[in-house]
Design an enzyme around this catalytic site. Structure first.
Site, short mmCIF file in Angstrom:
data_model
loop_
_atom_site.label_atom_id
_atom_site.label_comp_id
_atom_site.label_asym_id
_atom_site.label_seq_id
_atom_site.Cartn_x
_atom_site.Cartn_y
_atom_site.Cartn_z
N CYS A 45 0.84 -1.21 0.00
CA CYS A 45 0.00 0.00 0.00
C CYS A 45 0.87 1.26 0.00
CB CYS A 45 -0.93 -0.01 1.22
SG CYS A 45 -1.83 1.53 1.48
N CYS A 48 -0.09 3.98 2.53
CA CYS A 48 0.27 3.57 3.89
C CYS A 48 1.69 4.02 4.22
CB CYS A 48 0.18 2.06 4.04
SG CYS A 48 -1.48 1.38 3.87
#
Length: 299
Positions: A45, A48
């Site tokens: 991700c 993230c």
């Protein structure tokens, strides 16, 4: 680099990875003592990886008020499902053993701070960080802004010597010498000799002295016509300093010391030291003049 490798070792127990087995102890039970932010993330991700350092920075700034618990949803998908995490990054706040609030997405730092503030209130202002800001504003000539920041410091610490001295310097810059004197008198006795207070006191004395030395044009003409008139040169140094011309003021006093070191009970050297106190030890004018003074005295 994934988020596990981004965690700061210095953060210690304030930032840690949690598992299904440790979730209750490290998140739910810990939230009875302080706010716990659970960061649901995954190695693949990209957002993230952007949010992780922002969260860690905010946690570190709160100095133990917050724990950041990181949970990799690839390793523990059942927890994310139970908490209805539909996209990542997702951050869930726990407080007093319960879910308190949440947000999704890589929010900017300001919005993450606002989220934390909603959960546990704003962080107390750091007086020393504010002092650096206020002093920089004052040196830059932004008197009104510096005054506001000094006042914020006193809102946290009403007897903060550096802030009282700073406000005194603000009043000196405005020509309100009586107000400056009153502020310096309000400094607690145990801090009366603090460097910031001594500097403000020296600046006040110099400003008061500057009001009695006469016209600068006259003084300039006097020292040009009579180079040995040390009193005129001394008064000129006072006037130059009041006008912000620090290097020029120092040179006039060094000129006196070079010509007649002990003139008027060492008055030129004493005034130069007073200027150093007012300007501060790191000011370029202080450092340059101090080197020249040492060369004169020890030659």
């Amino acid at each position: 680099m994934d988020q596990k490798t981004q965690s700061s070792p210095a953060a210690g127990a304030d930032v840690l990875d949690v598992s299904l087995q440790s979730f209750r102890a490290e998140v739910v039970e810990e939230s009875m003592r302080r706010l716990v932010l659970v960061d649901f993330w995954a190695p693949w991700c990209g957002p993230c990886k952007q949010l992780g350092p922002v969260l860690e920075k905010i946690v570190a700034a709160r100095k133990g008020q917050i724990r950041l618990a990181k949970m990799n949803i690839d390793d523990y998908p059942q927890v994310a499902q139970q908490m209805r995490i539909q996209s990542i990054p997702a951050v869930v706040a726990f407080h007093n053993g319960q879910m308190l609030d949440a947000f999704m997405g890589a929010l900017p730092e300001s919005e993450v701070k606002a989220f934390v503030d909603r959960c546990i209130g704003p962080a107390a202002e750091d007086p020393e960080a504010l002092l650096v800001e206020a002093q920089a504003l004052l040196e830059a000539g932004d008197i009104d802004s510096s005054e506001a920041v000094f006042a914020r410091i006193l809102g946290v610490e009403p007897e903060h010597a550096g802030a009282l001295a700073g406000l005194a310097r603000v009043q000196i810059a405005r020509g309100a010498l009586d107000e400056a004197k009153a502020l310096l008198e309000a400094v607690p006795a145990k801090q009366a000799n603090a460097p910031a207070v001594a500097a403000a006191r020296a600046e006040l004395a110099l400003k008061e002295q500057a009001g009695s030395v006469g016209d600068m044009a006259y003084l300039l003409a006097r020292v040009e016509n009579v180079p040995t008139d040390h009193q005129a040169r001394y008064d000129l140094a006072v006037a130059l300093n009041a006008g912000g011309r620090r290097d020029a003021a120092a040179q006039e006093l060094l000129n006196i010391i070079k010509r007649e070191r002990g003139w008027n009970d060492d008055a030129a050297r004493k005034l130069l030291l007073q200027l150093f106190d007012s300007w501060g030890p790191l000011d370029p004018a202080t450092r340059a003049a101090r080197r020249q003074l040492s060369a004169l005295l020890f030659s």
